[in-house]
Design a protein around this motif. Structure first.
Motif, short mmCIF file in Angstrom:
data_model
loop_
_atom_site.label_atom_id
_atom_site.label_comp_id
_atom_site.label_asym_id
_atom_site.label_seq_id
_atom_site.Cartn_x
_atom_site.Cartn_y
_atom_site.Cartn_z
N LYS A 11 30.93 132.73 7.87
CA LYS A 11 31.35 131.61 8.43
C LYS A 11 32.73 131.62 7.03
CE LYS A 11 27.65 129.39 9.45
NZ LYS A 11 27.08 130.39 10.95
N LYS A 12 33.72 131.02 7.43
CA LYS A 12 34.71 130.82 6.66
C LYS A 12 35.12 129.65 6.03
CE LYS A 12 37.36 133.95 9.55
NZ LYS A 12 38.55 135.05 10.78
N ILE A 13 34.82 129.63 4.48
CA ILE A 13 34.43 127.59 4.11
C ILE A 13 35.84 127.75 3.89
CG2 ILE A 13 33.36 126.97 2.26
CD1 ILE A 13 31.27 127.92 4.27
N VAL A 14 35.49 126.20 3.93
CA VAL A 14 37.53 125.80 3.71
C VAL A 14 37.23 124.45 3.13
CG1 VAL A 14 37.58 124.32 5.88
CG2 VAL A 14 39.51 125.36 4.64
N ALA A 42 29.42 122.88 9.69
CA ALA A 42 29.80 122.42 10.17
C ALA A 42 30.87 122.88 10.71
CB ALA A 42 30.08 120.69 9.69
N VAL A 43 31.53 122.71 11.85
CA VAL A 43 32.92 123.42 12.58
C VAL A 43 33.51 122.48 11.75
CG1 VAL A 43 33.75 123.71 14.21
CG2 VAL A 43 32.39 124.69 14.08
N GLU A 90 41.05 121.75 11.31
CA GLU A 90 41.23 123.01 10.14
C GLU A 90 40.78 123.93 10.81
OE1 GLU A 90 42.72 123.39 7.34
OE2 GLU A 90 42.52 121.13 7.06
N ARG A 91 41.96 124.98 11.02
CA ARG A 91 41.54 126.76 11.48
C ARG A 91 42.60 127.68 10.89
NH1 ARG A 91 38.00 126.53 16.37
NH2 ARG A 91 38.39 124.63 17.42
N ASP A 92 41.68 128.87 11.33
CA ASP A 92 42.99 130.15 10.44
C ASP A 92 44.45 130.17 11.09
OD1 ASP A 92 41.94 131.11 12.30
OD2 ASP A 92 40.80 133.35 10.81
N LEU A 100 37.48 127.05 11.26
CA LEU A 100 36.72 127.03 9.74
C LEU A 100 35.90 126.48 9.64
CD1 LEU A 100 40.42 126.91 7.97
CD2 LEU A 100 38.98 129.16 8.39
N HIS A 101 34.72 125.86 8.43
CA HIS A 101 33.43 125.64 8.51
C HIS A 101 33.70 125.03 7.22
CE1 HIS A 101 32.40 129.00 11.11
NE2 HIS A 101 31.66 128.10 11.84
N LYS A 102 33.15 123.51 7.71
CA LYS A 102 32.96 123.00 5.71
C LYS A 102 31.06 123.11 5.62
CE LYS A 102 35.51 118.59 8.21
NZ LYS A 102 34.77 117.46 8.07
N MET A 103 31.26 123.51 4.09
CA MET A 103 29.49 123.88 3.03
C MET A 103 29.39 122.50 2.80
SD MET A 103 29.07 125.93 0.28
CE MET A 103 28.22 127.21 0.68
N LEU A 104 27.79 121.27 3.65
CA LEU A 104 27.36 120.47 3.56
C LEU A 104 26.29 120.64 2.61
CD1 LEU A 104 26.60 117.47 3.52
CD2 LEU A 104 25.89 117.53 5.67
#
Length: 145
Positions: A22-25, A88-89, A93-95, A101-105
């Motif tokens: 995952k890529k956390i944004v 969650a996607v 946001e995209r790289d 990119l993902h949100k960390m809940l």
């Protein structure tokens, strides 16, 4: 942190942090997680900014790892603090390549392993909790009849 220029011309520092695949944004902390942080981790009044800064700092350092090898919902911070997380996607946001990119809940903080020994094996702990709740319900149902 987003779009911060690097020392070379026309390059940018990545504005996400990788955790596994995952890529956390972004980090989202629920009210329940904040309550559990106050009651089980910090014991003081901690704001969302302080908790978020703590998690970002640990993500940057690489000190957050999955607690179980194949599960992606329980993570351990600093080899001591357990937290339950969903991803969650991010729709906006995209790289730079176009990958999501993902949100960390952060759902909740379970506590510190150094303080609660029963957290060492979560599966047996939760099965024990389910069994004890079931037995309490059975016992209460008998007294009502």
């Amino acid at each position: 942190m987003k779009d911060r220029a690097m020392s070379r011309w026309s390059t940018y520092d990545p504005y996400y942090i990788e955790l596994g695949d995952k890529k956390i944004v972004d980090i989202i902390i629920t009210h329940h997680a904040q309550d559990r942080w106050i009651s089980r981790v910090d014991r003081g009044s901690a704001g969302l900014e302080e908790i978020g800064q703590f998690i970002w700092d640990r993500l940057r350092r690489g000190q957050i790892e999955p607690y179980y090898r194949h599960d992606e919902d329980v993570y351990i911070v600093d080899d001591d603090l357990l937290m339950v997380v969903n991803f969650a996607v991010s729709e906006q946001e995209r790289d730079l390549i176009g990958n999501p990119l993902h949100k960390m809940l952060i759902i909740t903080f379970l506590g510190r392993l150094s303080e609660s020994l029963e957290l060492r094996d979560l599966r047996s702990y939760y099965s024990w909790l389910r069994h004890s709740r079931r037995m309490t319900l059975v016992k209460n149902a008998r007294t009502r009849k």
